[in-house]
Every structure is written in structure tokens, then in C-alpha cells.
Design a protein around this motif. Structure first.
Motif, short mmCIF file in Angstrom:
data_model
loop_
_atom_site.label_atom_id
_atom_site.label_comp_id
_atom_site.label_asym_id
_atom_site.label_seq_id
_atom_site.Cartn_x
_atom_site.Cartn_y
_atom_site.Cartn_z
N ASN A 104 1.33 -0.96 -0.19
CA ASN A 104 0.09 0.10 -0.22
C ASN A 104 0.75 1.97 -0.54
O ASN A 104 1.13 2.42 -0.45
N GLN A 105 1.76 1.02 0.61
CA GLN A 105 2.79 2.89 0.93
C GLN A 105 3.31 2.78 -0.69
O GLN A 105 3.18 4.12 -1.01
N ALA A 106 3.76 1.44 -0.98
CA ALA A 106 4.85 1.51 -2.45
C ALA A 106 3.46 2.18 -3.23
O ALA A 106 4.24 3.54 -4.31
N LEU A 107 2.54 2.30 -3.62
CA LEU A 107 0.85 2.40 -4.61
C LEU A 107 0.57 3.45 -4.50
O LEU A 107 0.32 4.39 -5.02
N ARG A 108 0.82 3.79 -2.80
CA ARG A 108 -0.49 5.10 -2.52
C ARG A 108 0.52 6.54 -1.87
O ARG A 108 0.05 7.17 -2.02
N CYS A 109 2.23 5.87 -1.81
CA CYS A 109 3.24 7.03 -1.51
C CYS A 109 3.88 7.61 -2.00
O CYS A 109 4.96 8.28 -2.04
N VAL A 110 3.74 7.19 -3.90
CA VAL A 110 4.80 7.46 -4.16
C VAL A 110 4.35 8.50 -5.05
O VAL A 110 3.85 8.49 -5.69
N SER A 111 4.86 9.99 -6.02
CA SER A 111 4.47 10.80 -6.96
C SER A 111 4.43 10.24 -8.16
O SER A 111 5.64 10.64 -8.62
N VAL A 112 3.25 9.66 -8.69
CA VAL A 112 3.39 9.40 -10.06
C VAL A 112 1.91 10.08 -10.64
O VAL A 112 1.08 10.07 -9.76
#
Length: 371
Positions: free
Chosen positions: A74-82
Motif C-alpha cells: 500500500n505504501q509503495a502504490l499510494r505514497c510515491v508521486s506518479v
């Protein structure tokens, strides 16, 4: 006597992990405190961080300890600016659901009949969208064991300036997992799949990649995850990683024995993903017409713990989205059963499973013939 063959769901805790956790529970300090008790707790966490990092082929500051694989994904998909996401059709629900709630446009990467992602389709998806993408492809599928061409995914993503996240939860402890060699930007792992405790995992972050905290409220984990660290869980995680590195065996012999029993037993059994490299501990199969919930109850009554290919969090059996993506029929997906071996598995376990399967499948075939 029970026979446990559901290691892909959770692997029984290793003695080494249990001992490390009990020792950690004796510590009294908060790892954020500056007094001696706090320093001892901090030293335990940082030693564990070094060990997990070394096992994953990266540096200690890249490791963020989390509450498990789902949180890490979840952090990987929701907390990176893309600007958008590309997720494979066979990802774990924690990735698929995180993509849904991210608020970003989501493209789904298809797979072939063996459950391997279509790398050529990835190039088309990345080339047709706007903005920077994050691609999420697992290293090994939790249902079929099919190993994914992650380095090829990274190569295609690089041509389009896309980031890559890899869910290696099911692979870590069963395959060599090297963050640097894979070339991904983010990688998720979990302790309880390799004989560590439940409720602890890690997110590995490429040096220099900004990642916001999913959990706010403190400066722990280099301000990437707030909250007092789970010291006992982290200690158990590191101990399980050490033990897996020393004792994890190749299960191909047991896998072959199990599949031979299925092939020689009653009815026509389909084993999934046999045409590609798989985890050697995993066998996902179906006898069409014998629904998984019926078979699982019969196995349980025989003292054998296995699972559906798609046991959801509520404990109900649902048709597998993974097998559907591979083109399996609705009837076949409802019949899928997953057997997964682990550090405590033995030949006797496989023999007991085989004997039980002969009875369960035999009854089903007899009833079908009489109908």
C-alpha cells in the motif's frame, strides 16, 4: 496428528524466530528514547535492519519496517508521486485494492495461460498513457507459484521513465531475492511467509526515491513510517531470515512426488503454470466439478490444512481472479486447491496428503459416474 501444507498463507514460526522474539520482549525501552534501555532497543532494530538488508542485497537505510506485506504494498502504490499505475492482473488483492483507492488512473497488465505477465503489452500500456507511471509486478505468484520476468519488466519500464514496484512477499525465503540485481525501485517482503512472526514486514526503497509515510505521527523509520517499532516482531523477522538462509531447501522432489500422486489418482487433474518456472514449494490444481470448499472441508476432517487458490480474508472461498486472468473456466477456478510446502514439510506430509486425495477424489469421481 495434523498435516500443515498451507505455507503460502503463513508458515509456522521457526524456533529461531520464537527465541529471538522472547528475548526481545525482555527489553524495556522505547527505541526512540535516549536512555540505556532505549539504546538497547534501538540497537536490536538496527542489527535486524542490517541483516534483512544484507539478505535482500541492499543497504540498511533502504529498509522500512512495516506491519506486513499488505502495508508495504500500500505504501509503495499510494505514497510515491506518479501520475498513473500499471498493475498485473494476477497481483495480490492488497496491490489491486491499493491501486483502486489511489485515485490514479489504473491499467491492468494481462498474463498468458501460464500466468506470466505479457511484457510486450507493458510497452504498449506505458507508451499510450500520459505522465509518469508506477508498474507493480510480483516476483512469484502466491496461488500458482509462477515466477515473473521482473528484470524484463524493469527494462521496458526504463524505456518509458516508469518506476517499478515488486511484491516479493511470496518469493522471499524461497528464491534468491536481490534488490539491486532486480533493478526495481520498491520491493515488499513479509516475515510470516518464511517462518517469522505475523504482523511485520518491510518496504525496500531505492536510494533517493521520495516516499511519503502511509502512517503519520512520528519520525520513526527515517520519517517514512510513524509509530513505535514492533521490536519483538522485527527481531523475529531477522532471525527467520537468518534461518531461511541456512536451511531453506529445494522442494522440487516433494513437489514432483505430490504432482505424481495427483496425476495417478482418480479423475483428470489440471495443475496450473506447469509450462513455466514456478516456486518449487507450490502446487495449484483443480479437479473440475469438485468444488474447492467441499474438498477443503474433507481435507480438514482428515487432518490436512491446505487452501483454495483464493481464500479471501473472510475465510470464504471465491473464484480465483488469478486463474480467471489465465483463461481458466469459471468451474475450474471454483475447484482450485493450493498445496504449499515450507521449512517444516516432510515426505510423510506429502504421503498423508496423497492418501487423503485418493479418498476425496475417488468419492467425487464415483458420485459423478453414478449421477
Amino acid at each position: 496428528m495434523r498435516t500443515y501444507l498451507d505455507h503460502n498463507a503463513t508458515s509456522p514460526i521457526r524456533p529461531e524466530a520464537r527465541e529471538a522474539m522472547l528475548a526481545a520482549l525482555e527489553l524495556q525501552g522505547n527505541a526512540s528514547s535516549v536512555h540505556e534501555e532505549g539504546r538497547k532497543a534501538r540497537a536490536l532494530i538496527e542489527t535486524a535492519r542490517d541483516e534483512v538488508a544484507r539478505a535482500l542485497g541492499t543497504i540498511a537505510p533502504a529498509i522500512v519496517f512495516t506491519g506486513g506485506g499488505s502495508e508495504s504494498c500500500n505504501q509503495a502504490l499510494r505514497c510515491v508521486s506518479v501520475d498513473r499505475l500499471v498493475v498485473s492482473a494476477i497481483e495480490h488483492p492488497c496491490v489491486l485494492e491499493a491501486a483502486k483507492v489511489s485515485g490514479l488512473p489504473v491499467d491492468v497488465l494481462p498474463v498468458d495461460e501460464n500466468g506470466v505477465v505479457d511484457v510486450s503489452a507493458l510497452g504498449n500500456l506505458l507508451g499510450n498513457g500520459d505522465g509518469r507511471a508506477l508498474v507493480s509486478v510480483m516476483l512469484a505468484n502466491n496461488e500458482t507459484g509462477a515466477i515473473q520476468p521482473v528484470r524484463d519488466v524493469v527494462a521496458v519500464a526504463g524505456e518509458h521513465d516508469a518506476l517499478v514496484h515488486c511484491d516479493a512477499v511470496q518469493a522471499f525465503g524461497k528464491l534468491p531475492v536481490n534488490f539491486g540485481l532486480l533493478g526495481v525501485d520498491l520491493l515488499s517482503v513479509s516475515a510470516h511467509k518464511l517462518g517469522g512472526p505475523q504482523g511485520v514486514g518491510a518496504l525496500v526503497i531505492r536510494d533517493g526515491l521520495p516516499v511519503s509515510p502511509l502512517v503519520a505521527g512520528g519520525g520513526q523509520e527515517l520519517r517514512r513510517r510513524a509509530g513505535t517499532e514492533n521490536i519483538a516482531g522485527i527481531a523475529g523477522f531477522a532471525a527467520a531470515v537468518r534461518a531461511a538462509g541456512k536451511t531453506e531447501s529445494d522442494f522440487k522432489g516433494l513437489q514432483a512426488k505430490l504432482e505424481s500422486a495427483l496425476a495417478s489418482g482418480p479423475g483428470e487433474v489440471v495443475v496450473f503454470s506447469t509450462g513455466v518456472d514456478r516456486l518449487s514449494n507450490t502446487v495449484c490444481f483443480a479437479l473440475t466439478g469438485l468444488e474447492a470448499d467441499t474438498a477443503l472441508m474433507a481435507f480438514d476432517l482428515d487432518g490436512i490444512a491446505v487452501s483454495s487458490g483464493s481464500a479471501c480474508s473472510s475465510g470464504k472461498v471465491q473464484a480465483s481472479h488469478v486463474l480467471k486472468a489465465m483463461g481458466a473456466s469459471e468451474a475450474t477456478t471454483k475447484s482450485a486447491i493450493r498445496v504449499s510446502l515450507g521449512w517444516s514439510s516432510t515426505v510423510e506430509d506429502v504421503n498423508r496428503f496423497s492418501d487423503s486425495w485418493q479418498k476425496i477424489a475417488g468419492r467425487h469421481v464415483a458420485r459423478a459416474a453414478a449421477a
